[in-house]
Design a protein around this motif. Structure first.
Motif, PDB file in Angstrom:
ATOM      1  N   GLU A   6       0.730  -1.083   0.067  1.00 26.40           N
ATOM      2  CA  GLU A   6       0.003  -0.005  -0.230  1.00 26.40           C
ATOM      3  C   GLU A   6       1.004   1.237  -0.073  1.00 26.40           C
ATOM      4  O   GLU A   6       1.958   1.409   0.415  1.00 26.40           O
ATOM      5  CB  GLU A   6      -0.799  -0.046   1.312  1.00 26.40           C
ATOM      6  CG  GLU A   6      -1.644  -1.157   1.387  1.00 26.40           C
ATOM      7  CD  GLU A   6      -2.833  -1.253   2.627  1.00 26.40           C
ATOM      8  OE1 GLU A   6      -2.998   0.041   3.131  1.00 26.40           O
ATOM      9  OE2 GLU A   6      -3.047  -2.046   3.180  1.00 26.40           O
ATOM     10  N   SER A   7       0.242   2.258  -0.542  1.00 27.88           N
ATOM     11  CA  SER A   7       0.973   3.665  -0.386  1.00 27.88           C
ATOM     12  C   SER A   7      -0.070   4.635  -0.481  1.00 27.88           C
ATOM     13  O   SER A   7      -1.206   4.455  -0.928  1.00 27.88           O
ATOM     14  CB  SER A   7       1.896   3.753  -1.503  1.00 27.88           C
ATOM     15  OG  SER A   7       1.132   3.750  -2.868  1.00 27.88           O
ATOM     16  N   GLY A   8       0.096   5.966  -0.210  1.00 24.72           N
ATOM     17  CA  GLY A   8      -0.677   6.850  -0.141  1.00 24.72           C
ATOM     18  C   GLY A   8      -1.374   7.768   0.973  1.00 24.72           C
ATOM     19  O   GLY A   8      -2.161   8.468   1.015  1.00 24.72           O
ATOM     20  N   SER A  21      -3.091   3.520  -3.017  1.00 26.72           N
ATOM     21  CA  SER A  21      -2.864   2.652  -3.985  1.00 26.72           C
ATOM     22  C   SER A  21      -2.363   1.209  -3.311  1.00 26.72           C
ATOM     23  O   SER A  21      -1.905   1.307  -2.150  1.00 26.72           O
ATOM     24  CB  SER A  21      -1.975   3.021  -5.027  1.00 26.72           C
ATOM     25  OG  SER A  21      -2.110   4.105  -5.543  1.00 26.72           O
ATOM     26  N   CYS A  22      -2.958   0.181  -3.887  1.00 28.75           N
ATOM     27  CA  CYS A  22      -2.492  -1.159  -3.486  1.00 28.75           C
ATOM     28  C   CYS A  22      -2.188  -1.854  -4.607  1.00 28.75           C
ATOM     29  O   CYS A  22      -3.288  -2.273  -5.639  1.00 28.75           O
ATOM     30  CB  CYS A  22      -3.613  -1.606  -2.542  1.00 28.75           C
ATOM     31  SG  CYS A  22      -3.304  -3.419  -1.895  1.00 28.75           S
ATOM     32  N   ALA A  23      -0.871  -2.571  -4.806  1.00 29.79           N
ATOM     33  CA  ALA A  23      -0.518  -3.443  -5.849  1.00 29.79           C
ATOM     34  C   ALA A  23      -0.125  -4.666  -5.173  1.00 29.79           C
ATOM     35  O   ALA A  23       0.619  -4.786  -4.299  1.00 29.79           O
ATOM     36  CB  ALA A  23       0.672  -2.745  -6.567  1.00 29.79           C
ATOM     37  N   ALA A  24      -0.691  -5.768  -6.021  1.00 30.60           N
ATOM     38  CA  ALA A  24      -0.504  -7.130  -5.743  1.00 30.60           C
ATOM     39  C   ALA A  24       0.535  -7.846  -6.594  1.00 30.60           C
ATOM     40  O   ALA A  24       0.636  -7.430  -7.741  1.00 30.60           O
ATOM     41  CB  ALA A  24      -1.732  -7.811  -5.696  1.00 30.60           C
ATOM     42  N   SER A  25       1.190  -8.589  -5.939  1.00 26.38           N
ATOM     43  CA  SER A  25       2.391  -9.343  -6.641  1.00 26.38           C
ATOM     44  C   SER A  25       2.765 -10.599  -6.081  1.00 26.38           C
ATOM     45  O   SER A  25       2.255 -10.910  -4.800  1.00 26.38           O
ATOM     46  CB  SER A  25       3.681  -8.452  -6.632  1.00 26.38           C
ATOM     47  OG  SER A  25       4.119  -8.244  -5.707  1.00 26.38           O
ATOM     48  N   GLY A  26       3.388 -11.444  -6.958  1.00 24.54           N
ATOM     49  CA  GLY A  26       3.794 -12.723  -6.369  1.00 24.54           C
ATOM     50  C   GLY A  26       2.731 -13.848  -7.001  1.00 24.54           C
ATOM     51  O   GLY A  26       2.330 -13.574  -8.245  1.00 24.54           O
ATOM     52  N   SER A  27       2.651 -14.989  -6.623  1.00 19.70           N
ATOM     53  CA  SER A  27       2.022 -15.966  -7.147  1.00 19.70           C
ATOM     54  C   SER A  27       1.528 -16.881  -6.338  1.00 19.70           C
ATOM     55  O   SER A  27       1.902 -17.044  -4.956  1.00 19.70           O
ATOM     56  CB  SER A  27       2.765 -16.909  -7.986  1.00 19.70           C
ATOM     57  OG  SER A  27       4.079 -17.378  -7.279  1.00 19.70           O
ATOM     58  N   TRP A 119      -3.600  -9.577   2.630  1.00 18.62           N
ATOM     59  CA  TRP A 119      -4.079  -8.255   3.147  1.00 18.62           C
ATOM     60  C   TRP A 119      -2.598  -7.286   3.105  1.00 18.62           C
ATOM     61  O   TRP A 119      -1.457  -7.717   3.238  1.00 18.62           O
ATOM     62  CB  TRP A 119      -4.223  -8.210   4.745  1.00 18.62           C
ATOM     63  CG  TRP A 119      -5.808  -8.979   5.057  1.00 18.62           C
ATOM     64  CD1 TRP A 119      -6.001 -10.254   5.325  1.00 18.62           C
ATOM     65  CD2 TRP A 119      -7.044  -8.124   5.022  1.00 18.62           C
ATOM     66  NE1 TRP A 119      -7.424 -10.266   5.447  1.00 18.62           N
ATOM     67  CE2 TRP A 119      -7.940  -8.903   5.148  1.00 18.62           C
ATOM     68  CE3 TRP A 119      -7.258  -6.900   4.981  1.00 18.62           C
ATOM     69  CZ2 TRP A 119      -8.989  -8.446   5.679  1.00 18.62           C
ATOM     70  CZ3 TRP A 119      -8.483  -6.411   5.116  1.00 18.62           C
ATOM     71  CH2 TRP A 119      -9.582  -7.269   5.296  1.00 18.62           C
ATOM     72  N   GLY A 120      -2.926  -6.142   2.858  1.00 17.38           N
ATOM     73  CA  GLY A 120      -1.712  -5.022   2.625  1.00 17.38           C
ATOM     74  C   GLY A 120      -1.093  -4.845   4.149  1.00 17.38           C
ATOM     75  O   GLY A 120      -1.716  -5.372   5.358  1.00 17.38           O
ATOM     76  N   GLN A 121      -0.247  -4.250   4.199  1.00 16.30           N
ATOM     77  CA  GLN A 121       0.214  -3.704   5.454  1.00 16.30           C
ATOM     78  C   GLN A 121      -0.275  -2.631   6.321  1.00 16.30           C
ATOM     79  O   GLN A 121      -0.038  -2.605   7.506  1.00 16.30           O
ATOM     80  CB  GLN A 121       1.767  -3.333   5.254  1.00 16.30           C
ATOM     81  CG  GLN A 121       2.178  -2.010   4.972  1.00 16.30           C
ATOM     82  CD  GLN A 121       1.990  -1.652   3.378  1.00 16.30           C
ATOM     83  OE1 GLN A 121       1.287  -2.559   2.654  1.00 16.30           O
ATOM     84  NE2 GLN A 121       2.210  -0.629   2.992  1.00 16.30           N
ATOM     85  N   GLY A 122      -1.344  -2.092   5.692  1.00 15.28           N
ATOM     86  CA  GLY A 122      -1.854  -0.854   6.331  1.00 15.28           C
ATOM     87  C   GLY A 122      -1.275   0.388   5.932  1.00 15.28           C
ATOM     88  O   GLY A 122      -0.146   0.550   6.174  1.00 15.28           O
ATOM     89  N   ALA A 123      -2.268   1.484   6.043  1.00 18.73           N
ATOM     90  CA  ALA A 123      -1.574   2.722   5.581  1.00 18.73           C
ATOM     91  C   ALA A 123      -2.419   3.734   6.688  1.00 18.73           C
ATOM     92  O   ALA A 123      -3.823   3.758   6.599  1.00 18.73           O
ATOM     93  CB  ALA A 123      -2.005   3.403   4.097  1.00 18.73           C
ATOM     94  N   GLN A 124      -1.736   4.526   7.248  1.00 22.22           N
ATOM     95  CA  GLN A 124      -2.372   5.499   8.237  1.00 22.22           C
ATOM     96  C   GLN A 124      -2.936   6.796   7.675  1.00 22.22           C
ATOM     97  O   GLN A 124      -2.386   7.126   6.699  1.00 22.22           O
ATOM     98  CB  GLN A 124      -1.480   5.780   9.591  1.00 22.22           C
ATOM     99  CG  GLN A 124      -2.088   6.802  10.409  1.00 22.22           C
ATOM    100  CD  GLN A 124      -3.000   6.157  11.383  1.00 22.22           C
ATOM    101  OE1 GLN A 124      -2.787   5.228  11.805  1.00 22.22           O
ATOM    102  NE2 GLN A 124      -4.340   6.891  11.358  1.00 22.22           N
ATOM    103  N   VAL A 125      -4.049   6.804   7.806  1.00 19.94           N
ATOM    104  CA  VAL A 125      -4.829   8.036   7.406  1.00 19.94           C
ATOM    105  C   VAL A 125      -5.275   8.808   8.549  1.00 19.94           C
ATOM    106  O   VAL A 125      -6.054   8.381   9.262  1.00 19.94           O
ATOM    107  CB  VAL A 125      -6.028   7.764   6.402  1.00 19.94           C
ATOM    108  CG1 VAL A 125      -6.783   8.824   5.970  1.00 19.94           C
ATOM    109  CG2 VAL A 125      -5.589   6.862   5.088  1.00 19.94           C
ATOM    110  N   THR A 126      -4.896  10.010   8.669  1.00 18.98           N
ATOM    111  CA  THR A 126      -5.297  11.077   9.806  1.00 18.98           C
ATOM    112  C   THR A 126      -5.911  12.053   9.306  1.00 18.98           C
ATOM    113  O   THR A 126      -5.232  13.073   8.317  1.00 18.98           O
ATOM    114  CB  THR A 126      -4.061  11.145  10.480  1.00 18.98           C
ATOM    115  OG1 THR A 126      -3.429  10.124  11.204  1.00 18.98           O
ATOM    116  CG2 THR A 126      -4.572  12.234  11.902  1.00 18.98           C
TER     117      THR A 126
END
Length: 129
Positions: A6-8, A21-27, A119-126
């Motif tokens: 995640e980012s943003g 934004s959240c981008a998935a990768s891997g397999s 799940w993504g790592q989490g992004a803090q929104v304040t």
């Protein structure tokens, strides 16, 4: 193994906007190309349980929580395995850690194709003055 990055996130004043934004990768065990059905955004404020914010299927069927309807917009870019959350008219009560997730199809079994949720790592929104 699938990773969602995640980012943003960040700090914004009431009435402002942020774009996550959240981008998935891997397999998965089925191969190196991900097959993702639903992607979504969830949030968790201190002392509260995680709640759904918005979800979007691979065919772009969308569902929003009542609290964000008209203010947030979810979208996705399937070739990039990326989901976005445009957040406008932010309120202090939107303050939370925002997590993206993705339902990824696994190898075929006698019961069909199982789904694995990542799940993504989490992004803090304040949202604060």
């Amino acid at each position: 193994q699938v990773q969602l990055v995640e980012s943003g996130g960040g700090l914004v004043q009431p009435g402002g906007s942020l774009r996550l934004s959240c981008a998935a990768s891997g397999s998965t065990a089925s191969g190196s190309i991900l097959t993702i059905d639903t992607m979504g955004w969830y949030r968790q404020a201190p002392g509260k349980e995680r709640e759904m914010v918005a979800t979007i299927t691979s065919t772009r069927n969308i569902n929003y929580a009542d609290s964000v309807k008209g203010r947030f917009t979810i979208s996705r870019d399937n070739p990039k395995n990326t989901v976005y959350l445009q957040m406008n008219s932010l309120k202090p009560e939107d303050t939370a850690v925002y997590y993206c997730n993705a339902d990824v199809l696994g190898p075929f079994t006698g019961a069909g194709y199982p789904t694995y949720t990542y799940w993504g790592q989490g992004a803090q929104v304040t949202v604060s003055s």
